[in-house]
Design a protein around this motif. Structure first.
Motif, PDB file in Angstrom:
ATOM      1  N   UNK A  65      63.180  85.069  33.843  1.00  0.00           N
ATOM      2  CA  UNK A  65      63.146  83.611  33.894  1.00  0.00           C
ATOM      3  C   UNK A  65      61.883  83.047  34.535  1.00  0.00           C
ATOM      4  N   UNK A  66      61.002  83.934  35.005  1.00  0.00           N
ATOM      5  CA  UNK A  66      59.738  83.498  35.620  1.00  0.00           C
ATOM      6  C   UNK A  66      60.014  82.410  36.652  1.00  0.00           C
ATOM      7  N   UNK A  67      60.786  82.775  37.666  1.00  0.00           N
ATOM      8  CA  UNK A  67      61.334  81.822  38.626  1.00  0.00           C
ATOM      9  C   UNK A  67      60.274  81.193  39.517  1.00  0.00           C
ATOM     10  N   UNK A  68      59.155  81.870  39.714  1.00  0.00           N
ATOM     11  CA  UNK A  68      58.105  81.293  40.544  1.00  0.00           C
ATOM     12  C   UNK A  68      57.323  80.240  39.769  1.00  0.00           C
ATOM     13  N   UNK A  69      56.553  79.405  40.510  1.00  0.00           N
ATOM     14  CA  UNK A  69      55.812  78.313  39.889  1.00  0.00           C
ATOM     15  C   UNK A  69      54.597  78.837  39.126  1.00  0.00           C
ATOM     16  N   UNK A  70      53.983  77.934  38.369  1.00  0.00           N
ATOM     17  CA  UNK A  70      52.755  78.268  37.651  1.00  0.00           C
ATOM     18  C   UNK A  70      51.597  78.428  38.638  1.00  0.00           C
ATOM     19  N   UNK A  71      50.530  79.075  38.147  1.00  0.00           N
ATOM     20  CA  UNK A  71      49.302  79.179  38.938  1.00  0.00           C
ATOM     21  C   UNK A  71      48.783  77.771  39.252  1.00  0.00           C
ATOM     22  N   UNK A  72      48.071  77.593  40.399  1.00  0.00           N
ATOM     23  CA  UNK A  72      47.661  78.612  41.374  1.00  0.00           C
ATOM     24  C   UNK A  72      48.711  78.932  42.431  1.00  0.00           C
ATOM     25  N   UNK A  73      49.857  78.200  42.408  1.00  0.00           N
ATOM     26  CA  UNK A  73      50.865  78.425  43.450  1.00  0.00           C
ATOM     27  C   UNK A  73      51.580  79.756  43.255  1.00  0.00           C
ATOM     28  N   UNK A  74      51.666  80.233  41.986  1.00  0.00           N
ATOM     29  CA  UNK A  74      52.425  81.452  41.716  1.00  0.00           C
ATOM     30  C   UNK A  74      51.911  82.639  42.517  1.00  0.00           C
ATOM     31  N   UNK A  75      50.609  82.786  42.613  1.00  0.00           N
ATOM     32  CA  UNK A  75      50.061  83.941  43.339  1.00  0.00           C
ATOM     33  C   UNK A  75      50.507  83.935  44.794  1.00  0.00           C
ATOM     34  N   UNK A  76      50.500  82.754  45.397  1.00  0.00           N
ATOM     35  CA  UNK A  76      50.947  82.657  46.788  1.00  0.00           C
ATOM     36  C   UNK A  76      52.445  82.952  46.901  1.00  0.00           C
ATOM     37  N   UNK A  77      53.233  82.403  45.990  1.00  0.00           N
ATOM     38  CA  UNK A  77      54.671  82.664  46.031  1.00  0.00           C
ATOM     39  C   UNK A  77      54.961  84.152  45.854  1.00  0.00           C
ATOM     40  N   UNK A  78      54.236  84.815  44.958  1.00  0.00           N
ATOM     41  CA  UNK A  78      54.430  86.248  44.772  1.00  0.00           C
ATOM     42  C   UNK A  78      54.070  87.028  46.043  1.00  0.00           C
ATOM     43  N   UNK A  79      53.049  86.551  46.753  1.00  0.00           N
ATOM     44  CA  UNK A  79      52.685  87.202  48.001  1.00  0.00           C
ATOM     45  C   UNK A  79      53.794  87.044  49.057  1.00  0.00           C
ATOM     46  N   UNK A  80      54.403  85.858  49.091  1.00  0.00           N
ATOM     47  CA  UNK A  80      55.521  85.636  50.000  1.00  0.00           C
ATOM     48  C   UNK A  80      56.665  86.587  49.692  1.00  0.00           C
ATOM     49  N   UNK A  81      56.988  86.734  48.411  1.00  0.00           N
ATOM     50  CA  UNK A  81      58.083  87.620  48.000  1.00  0.00           C
ATOM     51  C   UNK A  81      57.759  89.074  48.316  1.00  0.00           C
ATOM     52  N   UNK A  82      56.507  89.453  48.106  1.00  0.00           N
ATOM     53  CA  UNK A  82      56.113  90.829  48.412  1.00  0.00           C
ATOM     54  C   UNK A  82      56.244  91.106  49.908  1.00  0.00           C
ATOM     55  N   UNK A  83      55.948  90.099  50.738  1.00  0.00           N
ATOM     56  CA  UNK A  83      55.996  90.275  52.187  1.00  0.00           C
ATOM     57  C   UNK A  83      57.424  90.558  52.669  1.00  0.00           C
TER      58      UNK A  83
END
Length: 310
Positions: A287-305
């Protein structure tokens, strides 16, 4: 000799193309707004019965409600009234509703889709009366869930109401009708009215009904007639005629109704099963739950953390 009642029975692959869309109609039972706290299906059920008691032609109503339901599959509670309230013009609102409709209807029979487009364009001009009193009883009456003798009842929560079920079956009846060569009007009205007795009698499921024994048939018939007697006489007659479809599969219209009723009952349980098995990985990957770029990269980093990245 082949049974003539089964000669035109649907070949499974003819319905397969609509399975996903009918599954999506289940969302109408669960999407709620401040204006429609009982859900969009219950809202549609009220609206449909209000139109019927106002003298609306059932053929016109069947197409309009189906078009509105298909738009709502994509747009949720952003209906004509809401969009008008936030400042869109009627032309702009129709454009939004059309986009929702087109996004939902790739699998719909082409001829029916054209008729539904026309119905959608006229949807904003209708104003109806209050629905009959029994409608609220069906909105408040939950369905029992799948019961069987000598087994524990499965409680599917939140429980759908009889209004939810009847409305989705009505819309699905219209969608499947072209596959049977059926006029959708009779199946639509039959679906709206096929649980009238539950406006009075609490639902205990098929097995519970069987325990009424010899009382079941006369009791259901008497209660149904009591409810029908609250309707204008001409409408009551039309509903009685449509309800004849409930007891057989000998005509295209009857088969369309029973196909839609079966699909809703089983796909409702499938919706619960899918919700129960839903995982964060599905949200992120499918479902690609995170937002579109450029925010997506930051959100993915939060999830990875926190160990939730995929």
């Amino acid at each position: 000799m082949e049974n003539p009642a089964l000669e035109m029975a649907p070949v499974p692959h003819r319905l397969a193309g609509l399975r996903s869309l009918v599954s999506e109609l289940m969302i109408l039972k669960r999407v709620r707004t401040p204006e429609q706290p009982d859900g969009l299906a219950a809202h549609g059920f009220r609206r449909a019965w209000a139109a019927l008691v106002s003298g609306e032609d059932p053929a016109t109503l069947a197409l309009r409600e189906t078009a509105l339901a298909l738009s709502a599959v994509q747009l949720g509670g952003m209906d004509f009234d809401v969009l008008r309230r936030v400042g869109l013009s009627p032309e702009q609102i129709l454009g939004v509703l059309r986009r929702g409709f087109e996004a939902a209807t790739a699998s719909v029979d082409e001829g029916l889709r054209d008729r539904l487009r026309t119905a959608l364009a006229e949807a904003s001009t209708w104003v109806g009366a209050e629905p009959p009193a029994f409608v609220e009883h069906l909105v408040r009456q939950p369905r029992a869930g799948p019961p069987h003798a000598n087994t524990q009842r499965v409680a599917l929560l939140p429980a759908e109401s009889h209004a939810d079920h009847c409305y989705v079956v009505a819309v699905a009846s219209v969608l499947v009708s072209p596959l049977f060569g059926a006029d959708p009007t009779g199946p639509f009205v039959a679906a709206l009215s096929h649980h009238l007795a539950n406006a009075v009698l609490p639902d205990t499921g098929g097995h519970g009904n069987q325990l009424l024994g010899e009382h079941l048939a006369p009791l259901m018939a008497r209660i149904t007639e009591q409810v029908l007697d609250t309707l204008p006489s001409e409408l009551a007659h039309r509903v009685r005629e449509a309800r004849r479809l409930l007891s057989h599969i000998d005509t295209p219209e009857a088969r369309a109704f029973h196909a839609a009723n079966t699909l809703d009952r089983v796909l409702e349980t499938d919706a619960h099963a899918r919700a129960a098995g839903f995982t964060p990985r599905q949200a992120l990957e499918d479902l690609e739950f995170t937002h579109d770029e450029p925010i997506r990269a930051y959100e993915n980093a939060v999830l990875a953390a926190v160990g939730l990245s995929h």
